[in-house]
Design a protein around this motif. Structure first.
Motif, PDB file in Angstrom:
ATOM      1  N   UNK A 164      40.273  45.609  33.493  1.00  0.00           N
ATOM      2  CA  UNK A 164      41.555  46.013  34.059  1.00  0.00           C
ATOM      3  C   UNK A 164      42.588  46.085  32.953  1.00  0.00           C
ATOM      4  N   UNK A 165      43.417  47.104  33.011  1.00  0.00           N
ATOM      5  CA  UNK A 165      44.400  47.296  31.958  1.00  0.00           C
ATOM      6  C   UNK A 165      45.725  46.688  32.381  1.00  0.00           C
ATOM      7  N   UNK A 166      46.324  46.003  31.445  1.00  0.00           N
ATOM      8  CA  UNK A 166      47.662  45.483  31.727  1.00  0.00           C
ATOM      9  C   UNK A 166      48.632  46.650  31.803  1.00  0.00           C
ATOM     10  N   UNK A 167      49.654  46.483  32.641  1.00  0.00           N
ATOM     11  CA  UNK A 167      50.579  47.592  32.836  1.00  0.00           C
ATOM     12  C   UNK A 167      51.346  47.940  31.576  1.00  0.00           C
ATOM     13  N   UNK A 168      51.532  46.951  30.727  1.00  0.00           N
ATOM     14  CA  UNK A 168      52.369  47.215  29.557  1.00  0.00           C
ATOM     15  C   UNK A 168      51.555  47.504  28.302  1.00  0.00           C
ATOM     16  N   UNK A 169      50.245  47.416  28.417  1.00  0.00           N
ATOM     17  CA  UNK A 169      49.434  47.729  27.244  1.00  0.00           C
ATOM     18  C   UNK A 169      49.546  49.217  26.938  1.00  0.00           C
ATOM     19  N   UNK A 170      49.212  49.613  25.719  1.00  0.00           N
ATOM     20  CA  UNK A 170      49.303  51.051  25.402  1.00  0.00           C
ATOM     21  C   UNK A 170      48.501  51.909  26.375  1.00  0.00           C
TER      22      UNK A 170
END
Lengths: 662, 775
Positions: free
Chosen positions: B135-141
């Motif tokens: 899962x990708x963090x919302x603030x990651x690139x």
């Protein structure tokens, strides 16, 4: 129905003439319709399609004009006199300079719009025009009329029609934003009064002038009258028009829009001419009235025999299937139409509705893509796109596209209705009501809008109000169980249980009328795929509940049993389905509720054994397990107690009596 | 046709790749290459410290699908026997209808980290995610990329989305043949729906839906406005940093991309402005500058106003309109003060300081009165300001300027070194990339100290190691300096070849072209003077007349060359008046000490030439003392040489010999052969003088005389050798003449005759060569 070669040639000539005449009068849609029909005739032997046009074989004449239609000599002479001016006017019209077009033939001193715009123009027309003529400048009005008198009917029609279109355009411009403060009823076509005055004079003068009516002016007068809600007179003029010139499809269409019910259609029918156009009109109007009977299909088959490749007729066929909820068939026809004529956008909005209901999202996307490629500024295209977004639950965007469709054409019916649906989804009931209302104003025969109005009012808890709309919808679609269910529900809500029960029973009847229903455009798939002989358990359950409210427990229980019975389906034999295939609906929440009710009912009646059975079934099905278990516990307790009671009756008899006294 | 704002087929493909990554399809070894591939296309180009070297490797925004193959083919996926490419292509071709594209975007949310509500809802619905789901963090690139893509897709109108879809189809099309695995998927054609309807290519329906794909120009489809922004930013960065022009092919590409789209981005005006400026197209540069800032105003970026003025000032100065330039920069300073924009303020002050130093005359003429007081005060002010506002760029530049000032005023060299090393330290610590100017300064410093070797090494260091990051201006200067050093040792052809090796594209910028032209001309002029090819000299002098826009340093060198030509041709009065006026001018403008010393030396030299060396004594002595104080070694040696000559003239041969003995080794090391030749010639004179002083009556004296004469001959030979190498005909002939006289002195008539013949031969050869050159 087959035509002799001569008739065929005759028909060809007529249609050809119609296409030309309509083009000359700038009735483009009618011209298109006639030309489409013309090309969908099978190529006959006489037109020599094998020989090339430029080959020496052909004698320089276009091959498809076997013989010219006779012309009215007076009109021909007049037309010849003003042919240059006519050409000028026609080009102006084609360049969309409507006022300029009208000014070529008409003097500029026509009476302008009525003083009180809100009043219905039809009744005021005469008084306004006359009043003005009397009060103001009678000589001028006279002069106006005299100048008109010398015109050919073609030029007069073109001039007045241009005036009408100019008025419509201005009206649309004044209406400003869709659903804005100026939109809807506030603005009127200010040219109507003037046109009406001239035409009225013209028709009063007609019998004495010795000129033959051609049908076009009657058509225009009909439109003006219809705009003024003077429908009886309008119908009369349209009938006159189609008698004098049957091949103007526009007149038929207007006539059809004035016909609100089957009875009216039957009423009008005898006064119509007997020709193929009447036949097509009948089919079209029946379709519009949702009359998809075997008879209509047969009629359609016959006409299709004459015009085997007509896209218009095929569309009618598809719409008929659509009305009977035979979506697969309708989808198939539309799909084939798309393949044969990929640039055609007409009626694609209906196709998109079908795809929407069938949930064929990829295909809907493709359709939207196709339509957008062809022309993204057509109301149909916008509707298709809007439907796609609606299916994707992007309601804001859907509304945007429906709005765009309406900006392009304010009278585009399906966009109003669909926008209403979207507003309902967005919980904007007021906007929804307004949209539906506008849809109904455009076309009173749109049951979806009526139904939508009813639904919206139900959301607002105004049931008696909603009832009216549901009844209208049910009247339009007497064989749609959904409508009757809605009516029944409303009756139930306003405590008219008997009426409710009757409405539900109608729903049952209607439900069994259709062989295979598949929901409606509202997306709810309840009752989908009901096989023959299966009754909708939901309806049965509702009836039972209503009976319960009437305290008629016997009837109630009977309907509950009936509801339960739908799980299994009817006994084999009568509706011999495939052996081994379950015919019923299986366990549904409704039947489970009915089962629970029955279990409790049996428990109350003391039929513990059956109550136990039912409750255990509930537990097995895994629905309402908690309630069922509680019930089972109760039943067990009761059974135990009864056993105990039975055993210890004698023993405790005395003590109980003592206790009772104490 | 409008271009899309953000989304392109490449971005869709990247989304597919991100999807793959989140599903853990690539093996762990493949993760890093794939992630860096994705990021290299997403992260903005603005070079931070860490990436500054990386950003030089510019990623092409319109990369083709081939790029994906290159990256993905080599990596195995977690599915045995399949490369990541296989899986990637499979996913790509699974987008088989317009609706599937919509689905791709609507499902993007699934890749993001679950919020608490999501988690609750999913738990309620019983959704179970596979363990290796990322899962990708919302603030990651990547998260930001996904969210942006989703947003942009929602913003798209339907027909724009369609355009994107068609672009995607044509972008994907080449991959259909790549692997066998996707053949069944690809065989359904671009759209499964069409295939379902039984349509093939060339059917009318297909033509309506996808017929337009055929002849369409792909490039315009695959570039979004966002990509354009990135690209133009890169162009600007290059233009500003390197001061070059937009290359021809790039320009053509830009035009084809921008042309049909009808979208005009603000940055494109700026790019055009820089390009026109560098091309020397004054009017269109102005036009574009104004256009750019007009549009900038439109977006209410008032902040741009002072920068507009600053650019205008620089531009005006560049085209020699100093009056306008001063007015503009004054307004810039005022506006920057008003707006409290310290960065702009400090930069403009620094630039003004630079301008006053570079063009003092012109500024004075334009009516400029120092704004910052004296130069030193100005620099101190700037330094403190820069420290205050942590503008390390400015601080570094100011330090270098201080070092330059130290050199120019002839102050202590160690201090100059100190400033330079401070700047260097700053450069390394803050990575402000002023290597170019620093290297050049260092090279200047060493050449002033007479250590030519290190000086040229610094130039080459700049050219070899910092070519990518140093402005082209500085690179050209370095090349020019290398060429001068080469010409000093007589390698004229090498020098010219060096200048010619500068790529032709650099010449497209007017300033650079002028600089190179002048350098080349100067070297040729010097050679012509030495070869006494006066026709060529006249020609060159005519061509190389400096004007106000020429580099001041070059102007001085040209004047110097003109002087030496005058002196050589014996037009001494002219030369004298020129020297006088120049010296006065240099004094007025407070010029570099090196130039002033060089004037003194020339003057002394002139006196020597007219046979009145003694008159130049005080001048030479002053030059020597100043040069010694300021450690201007080459000047010092020249001055000493002249002093020795004077001593020779007054018969102090021994003293002269001592002086010369002291400087000749250093000057040899310095490598200026012309200087060496002169010194050797003086030495020979001095030996001859000593020989003349020897008493020929005594045997000892005779021996000493013989020794001295031999010495003289030896020195003459050395001088001749040096003159020959720098192709100084007159010098060489003079030495031959001297040799002949020596031979005669010895009584060896035949040898004398031989030397005389040699003299004539050399002279004639030189004449002939000139004749050939003229022809």
């Amino acid at each position: 129905m087959s035509l002799s070669a001569h008739d065929l040639v005759q028909l060809q000539t007529q249609l050809q003439d119609a296409a030309i005449s309509c083009t000359e009068r700038c009735l483009y849609q009618s011209a298109k319709w006639a030309a489409e029909l013309l090309t969908s005739l099978p190529s006959s032997e006489t037109d020599g399609s094998d020989t090339e046009v430029n080959s020496p074989m052909s004698d320089g004449r276009p091959p498809q004009t076997p013989d010219r239609l006779p012309k009215d000599p007076i009109e021909t002479r007049l037309e010849a006199c003003e042919s240059h001016k006519y050409l000028l006017a026609k080009t102006y019209f084609d360049c969309r300079e409507y006022d300029r077009c009208a000014a070529v033939f008409l003097p500029s001193t026509l009476p302008k719009g009525s003083i009180i715009p809100s009043s219905s123009p039809s009744t005021k027309t005469k008084t306004a025009a006359k009043g003005k003529a009397k009060a103001g400048t009678p000589s001028k009005a006279k002069l106006t009329f005299e100048s008109v008198q010398g015109l050919s009917q073609k030029s007069l029609f073109l001039a007045l029609y241009a005036k009408y279109i100019a008025g419509e355009k201005r009206k649309d411009e004044d209406s400003e934003m869709i659903l804005g403060p100026q939109d809807g009823g506030v603005t009127t076509n200010k040219e109507l009064v003037g046109i009406s005055a001239i035409l009225e004079e013209w028709f009063t003068y007609l019998p004495t002038s010795g000129r033959q009516p051609q049908g076009w002016l009657e058509y225009l007068y009909g439109i003006v009258l219809a705009k003024g809600k003077n429908e009886a007179a309008a119908t009369e003029y349209f009938i006159q028009s189609v008698h004098q010139y049957p091949y103007n499809w526009g007149a038929w269409q207007e006539l059809s829009s004035l016909v609100g019910t089957v009875e009216e259609l039957n009423h009008v029918a005898p006064s119509l001419p007997q020709n193929i156009m009447t036949y097509i009109f009948h089919i079209y109007t029946s379709q519009e009235l949702y009359q998809s009977t075997e008879q209509i299909h047969n009629q359609l088959n016959q006409v299709l025999g004459i015009f085997p490749t007509s896209t218009f007729l095929k569309t009618q066929r598809a719409l008929l299937y659509y009305h009977t909820k035979d979506f697969d068939e309708a989808e198939c026809i539309f799909s084939n139409l798309l393949i044969t004529d990929p640039h055609r956008i007409d009626s694609l909005d209906n196709y998109s509705n079908i795809l929407y209901v069938m949930g064929m999202r990829p295909k809907l996307a493709f359709l939207a893509q196709l339509a957008t490629t062809t022309d993204k500024f057509r109301p149909e295209t916008c509707c298709v796109v809007g439907n796609y977004y609606s299916l994707k639950s992007e309601h804001e965007k859907a509304v945007m596209y429906f709005r765009r469709a309406l900006t392009l054409d304010r009278n585009f019916l399906s966009a109003w209705t669909l926008m209403g649906h979207e507003f309902v989804e967005m919980k904007n009931t007021h906007a929804a009501i307004e949209s539906y209302r506008r849809a109904v104003d455009v076309n009173r025969k749109d049951y979806r809008a009526w139904y939508g109005l009813g639904q919206t009012y139900e959301v607002l808890e105004m049931h008696s109000y909603a009832l009216f709309y549901h009844q209208r919808a049910a009247a339009l679609r007497p064989y749609d169980p959904k409508m009757w269910m809605a009516v029944g529900q409303c009756f139930g809500k306003v405590n008219k249980c008997m009426n409710g029960i009757r409405a539900y029973k109608r729903a049952l009847v209607a439900g069994s009328y259709y062989d295979a229903g598949a929901g409606s455009s509202f997306g709810s798939q309840e009752g989908a795929g009901l096989g023959g002989g299966i009754l909708d358990p939901e309806v049965l359950y509702q009836i039972a509940l209503l009976y319960e409210r009437l305290n008629d427990m016997q009837e109630c229980a009977a309907y509950m049993e009936l509801t339960l019975a739908q799980e299994e389906g009817p006994e084999d034999g009568e509706y011999s389905g495939m052996p081994g295939e379950p015919m019923g609906v299986g366990v549904t929440p409704t039947t489970s509720k009915a089962r629970l009710w029955l279990a409790r009912w049996e428990y109350m009646r003391g039929m513990f054994q059956r109550a136990m059975e039912l409750a255990n079934e509930l537990c097995q099905d895994g629905v309402e397990v908690e309630d069922a278990k509680a019930l089972v516990r109760d039943i067990r307790a009761r059974i135990e107690r009864e056993k105990d009671d039975g055993r210890s009756d004698a023993v405790t008899d005395g003590s109980r009596r003592v206790r009772n006294r104490g | 046709m409008a271009i899309s704002r953000y989304l392109t087929p490449q971005k869709i493909s990247l989304l597919v790749l991100v999807n793959l990554y989140c599903d853990s399809v690539p093996t762990s070894s493949a993760t890093i290459p794939i992630l860096s591939f994705i990021l290299s296309h997403l992260v903005p180009l603005v070079s931070s410290n860490a990436r500054s070297t990386h950003s030089a490797v510019y990623q092409n925004v319109g990369f083709s699908i081939q790029a994906f193959e290159d990256v993905l083919l080599g990596h195995a996926s977690t599915m045995p026997g399949r490369t990541v490419l296989d899986v990637f292509l499979r996913r790509m071709w699974e987008i088989n209808s317009f609706d599937a594209l919509h689905d791709l975007f609507s499902n993007l949310g699934e890749l993001l980290m679950r919020t608490r509500e999501d988690a609750e809802r999913e738990a309620a619905a019983g959704v179970v995610h596979p363990v290796d789901q990322i899962f990708l963090s919302r603030t990651s690139p990547l998260g930001a990329f996904i969210r942006r893509a989703r947003l942009e897709f929602t913003r798209l109108q339907f027909h724009d989305a369609m355009k994107l879809w068609s672009a995607f189809i044509s972008y994907r099309a080449p991959t259909a043949q790549w692997t066998r695995r996707i053949a069944p998927l690809a065989s359904t054609g671009v759209d499964a729906i069409v295939a379902d309807m039984g349509m093939k290519e060339n059917d009318p329906l297909f033509e309506v839906a996808y017929g337009h794909l055929e002849g369409e120009d792909i490039t315009e489809q695959v570039i979004s406005a966002d990509d354009f922004d990135r690209m133009l930013e890169f162009q600007l960065d290059q233009l500003q940093r390197l001061g070059c022009r937009v290359p021809d092919e790039m320009r053509k590409q830009l035009r084809t991309m921008l042309g049909p789209s009808g979208v005009v981005l603000r940055q494109s005006h700026l790019v055009k402005f820089f390009d026109a400026w560098k091309a020397g197209d004054y009017t269109s540069a102005f036009d574009n500058l104004h256009r750019y800032y007009d549009y900038a105003m439109q977006t209410r970026e008032k902040i741009h106003y002072q920068y507009a003025l600053l650019h205008m000032a620089i531009l005006q100065a560049d085209f020699g309109c100093f009056g306008e330039s001063i007015a503009a920069i004054n307004e810039t300073i005022t506006t920057a003060r008003e707006n409290q924009d310290m960065t702009c303020l400090n930069f403009s002050l620094s630039w003004l300081n630079h301008l006053t130093k570079a063009y003092p005359k012109e500024l004075k003429r334009a009516g400029y009165i120092g704004m910052l007081g004296s130069e030193r005060e100005g620099l101190l002010f700037l330094k403190s300001k820069a420290k205050e506002t942590k503008m390390y760029n400015l601080l570094g530049a100011t330090l270098l300027n201080e070092a330059k000032l130290c050199l120019a005023t002839g102050e202590s060299i160690p201090r100059a070194f100190e400033y330079m090393y401070q700047a260097s330290h700053l450069n390394i610590r803050e990575n402000i990339n002023i290597y170019g100017s620093q290297m050049l300064l260092e090279s200047t410093l060493y050449s002033r100290l007479g250590i030519v070797h290190i000086s040229s090494v610094h130039c080459e260091l700049l050219l070899h190691c910092y070519k990518g990051s140093a402005p082209i201006d500085e690179q050209i200067r370095a090349i020019g300096r290398c060429a001068f050093i080469a010409s000093q040792s007589g390698r004229y052809d090498d020098a010219l070849a060096l200048l010619e090796s500068i790529p032709l594209s650099t010449h497209r910028s007017l300033k650079f072209h002028q600089y190179i032209y002048h350098c080349t001309g100067l070297i040729k002029l010097r050679r012509a003077i030495r070869r006494t090819n006066w026709a060529a000299v006249d020609q060159l002098l005519l061509k190389l007349t400096p004007d106000s826009s020429t580099d001041p340093e070059l102007t001085f060198l040209l004047t110097e060359a003109r002087l030496s030509s005058l002196i050589q041709r014996g037009r001494h009065p002219e030369a004298f008046s020129l020297i006088e006026s120049l010296a006065q001018e240099l004094k007025d403008t407070n010029a570099d000490i090196l130039q002033r010393v060089s004037m003194l030396i020339t003057k002394a030299n002139l006196f020597a030439k007219v046979g009145n060396a003694e008159r130049g004594f005080s001048v030479a002595l002053r030059a020597a003392s100043i040069a010694f104080k300021a450690r201007l070694m080459p000047s010092l040696w020249q001055a000493i040489g002249l002093l020795a000559n004077i001593l020779n003239a007054i018969g102090e041969f021994a003293a002269a010999g001592k002086l010369l003995d002291a400087v000749i080794p250093q000057s040899l090391e310095h490598g200026d052969l012309s200087l060496c030749a002169t010194l050797y010639a003086f030495q020979a004179d001095c030996s001859m003088g000593l020989a003349g002083q020897d008493d020929p009556s005594t045997s000892n004296g005779q021996r000493r005389r013989a020794v001295n004469v031999n010495k003289a001959e030896y020195y003459i030979d050395r001088a001749r050798e040096c003159y020959k190498r720098v192709e100084d005909i007159e010098g060489e002939c003079e030495q031959l003449c001297k040799k002949a006289i020596l031979a005669k002195l010895r009584g060896d008539e035949q040898l004398a005759e031989e030397w005389a013949q040699n003299y004539l031969a050399t002279w004639n050869a030189a004449r002939e060569r000139i004749g050939e050159e003229v022809v």
